[in-house]
Design an enzyme around this catalytic site. Structure first.
Site, mmCIF file in Angstrom:
data_model
loop_
_atom_site.group_PDB
_atom_site.id
_atom_site.type_symbol
_atom_site.label_atom_id
_atom_site.label_comp_id
_atom_site.label_asym_id
_atom_site.label_seq_id
_atom_site.Cartn_x
_atom_site.Cartn_y
_atom_site.Cartn_z
ATOM 1 C CG HIS A 63 11.848 9.234 10.354
ATOM 2 N ND1 HIS A 63 10.521 9.120 10.018
ATOM 3 C CD2 HIS A 63 12.310 10.322 9.690
ATOM 4 C CE1 HIS A 63 10.198 10.101 9.180
ATOM 5 N NE2 HIS A 63 11.254 10.845 8.971
ATOM 6 C CD GLU A 100 9.784 10.107 -1.789
ATOM 7 O OE1 GLU A 100 8.669 9.908 -2.302
ATOM 8 O OE2 GLU A 100 10.778 10.438 -2.464
ATOM 9 C CG ASP A 131 7.515 19.450 -25.521
ATOM 10 O OD1 ASP A 131 6.789 18.985 -26.400
ATOM 11 O OD2 ASP A 131 7.732 18.851 -24.446
ATOM 12 C CG HIS A 155 -1.532 1.337 1.528
ATOM 13 N ND1 HIS A 155 -2.462 1.942 0.710
ATOM 14 C CD2 HIS A 155 -1.333 2.200 2.566
ATOM 15 C CE1 HIS A 155 -2.810 3.113 1.224
ATOM 16 N NE2 HIS A 155 -2.132 3.299 2.343
#
Length: 527
Positions: free
Chosen positions: A305, A257, A108, A79
């Site tokens: 973290h 990220e 472009d 997931h």
């Protein structure tokens, strides 16, 4: 010197008849490739959402009722990987492909053939990643973070996971190089850096983040591969390695990220709010500097973290204060959006509803992020549902709502068709209600101590889990309405007028950034 405006023909690079399959496979037109990215991400959004519904169905009540624990953990891993790498990131790249050349007056993207290649890597990578579910031994069950030694117990699907991650990284790096080359080299005359719309700025900075961090992830997963198959011991304590080193390397990629997934959303909201407030964006230059500050700080906070792995106290203090520092430029952005709306002549069309929903609910995610930044408090919250609630508030009513806001905002300009605004508003309100029913109770579950990634739980968590699962199914099925609105608009929507959002009269340009010397659809030629 007279500037003569000429319409830019964007179809020089197309091959094959207008609607042939070969045209879509070989196209180098930035609009076609943007469309491919967006349609691909919509498909993967539903694939990843289905996996989330399997997780929430299992957690609807205590006990094991639907899936075995191994498959449950495979679903949590897949997931996350599908939603991050195959849904949210490709959607932002699709928006960048569509809008950046138009916003800076370029015909472009700078590297059109590489643009085509960077998209077509994605479907192959997605097939490899999702087919791990059907390989003997099943998909990896080590979480999207792929921590050793757990992920090294994966069976035959392990090399497929690593190869898919490498392909996704290659795609991201090529797309980022293209975006940077386009912005630096192809701006229209007079389009200085500090006149670029905020969406262009946020993607410019995001592209640098991607180029800096994706090789770090590639290195980490390659070391995992050699640990499993080639006898190295980077992360094996038995051979003199350190499994915690993987966490340092992974989160040095993983924390930037997180900002890769939200900075383009900041740009989108900075385009939409001024348009519907009918006021210039408050503090344009401070928004640019705040975005750059967030990007810089994202590289020095990775170990928040990892507060529970046994870091030195000095390291814990450093990462705590550095993390709390990110709240400053983020707060600047929120206050600037609110100041833009203050005393504006606001109307509440669907894009504005999603943009305001973004500001409110992203701020909730920001507050819980400040709580998680505090080391002693994080010892209690770590690996509980509080963390799940925090990052989903940032990524669902944050990144996903911003993508939906962008689609509603620019769809009339892309297709020439106007969507049903009444259905769009219904979609917003159903989504906003159910997303809070889904994620807000998870704060309470986490504070009460319910661990994440666990398929069974104690009965005291039953009520909040049931509420959360009801919210999940309500939110999931309401996205079918979004798909219906988008498809019906493309196929048979009413013709959009010349002044969709009054943007064609210059309102969108002059409000989201200092005005460039050209309009939305033409490029000046200096003679």
């Amino acid at each position: 010197m007279n500037a003569q405006a000429v319409h830019v023909d964007h179809d020089d690079h197309d091959h094959g008849p207008p609607n042939s399959g070969m045209r879509w496979i070989t196209t180098t037109n930035h609009k076609d490739i943007g469309t491919l990215y967006l349609l691909f991400s919509l498909l993967m959004f539903f694939v990843g959402g289905l996996m989330a519904l399997i997780i929430r169905a299992e957690l609807f009540k205590p006990g094991l009722q639907l899936v075995n624990p191994d498959f449950f953990n495979q679903m949590t891993t897949m997931h996350a990987l599908v939603m991050i790498f195959l849904a949210v990131m490709p959607a932002f790249v699709g928006l960048a492909n569509w809008m950046i050349p138009i916003m800076i007056g370029a015909p472009d993207m700078a590297l059109p053939r590489m643009n085509n290649w960077s998209f077509w890597i994605l479907p192959f990578a997605s097939v490899i990643l999702i087919s791990t579910l059907f390989v003997n031994g099943g998909a990896p069950a080590g979480g999207w973070t792929m921590y050793p030694p757990l992920v090294l117990q994966t069976g035959a699907s392990f090399p497929m996971l690593i190869f898919a991650v490498h392909l996704l990284g290659i795609s991201s790096i090529m797309g980022s190089i293209n975006i940077i080359a386009t912005i630096m080299n192809m701006r229209a005359p007079g389009m200085t850096y500090m006149k670029m719309p905020l969406f262009v700025w946020t993607w410019f900075i995001t592209a640098y983040l991607l180029i800096a961090t994706m090789p770090v992830l590639a290195g980490a997963v390659t070391m995992l591969l050699t640990d499993k198959y080639f006898g190295t011991s980077f992360f094996s304590a038995a051979g003199g390695g350190d499994p915690v080193m993987f966490q340092h390397i992974f989160w040095f990629f993983g924390h930037p990220e997180v900002y890769i997934l939200i900075l383009p959303a900041f740009g989108i909201v900075s385009q939409i709010i001024p348009t519907f407030a009918r006021k210039p964006l408050f503090g344009y230059s401070s928004m640019v500097y705040a975005t750059a500050s967030i990007a810089f700080l994202s590289f020095i906070v990775w170990a928040h973290h990892m507060f529970t792995v046994g870091l030195a106290v000095e390291a814990e203090l450093f990462f705590m204060f550095a993390t709390m520092l990110i709240a400053v430029p983020t707060g600047v952005k929120v206050f600037n959006w609110v100041a833009t709306m203050w005393k504006g002549s606001m109307t509440f069309e669907t894009p504005m509803l999603f943009a305001i929903g973004f500001v409110v609910m992203f701020t909730i995610g920001g507050f819980s992020g400040v709580m998680l930044a505090m080391t002693p408090v994080d010892f209690q919250y770590h690996d509980t549902y509080f963390v799940v609630a925090h990052f989903h508030y940032v990524l669902v009513p944050g990144a996903v709502f911003a993508i939906m806001a962008a689609v509603y905002y620019w769809l009339p300009k892309w297709t020439g068709h106007m969507y049903n605004d009444k259905l769009g508003r219904i979609h917003f309100w159903i989504s906003a209600v159910f997303v809070n029913i889904l994620f807000f109770p998870q704060h309470f579950l986490g504070l009460a101590g319910m661990p994440r990634r666990i398929p069974d739980y104690s009965v005291q968590f039953a009520d909040f889990n049931m509420i959360s699962s009801i919210g999940a199914f309500g939110f999931g099925f309401s996205q079918l309405l979004f798909a219906y609105i988008v498809i019906s608009t493309i196929r048979k929507g009413k013709q959009a007028t010349d002044i969709v959002w009054e943007g064609a009269k210059g309102l969108e340009w002059t409000l989201s950034s200092p005005p460039p010397y050209h309009s939305f659809s033409v490029q000046p030629v200096i003679k």
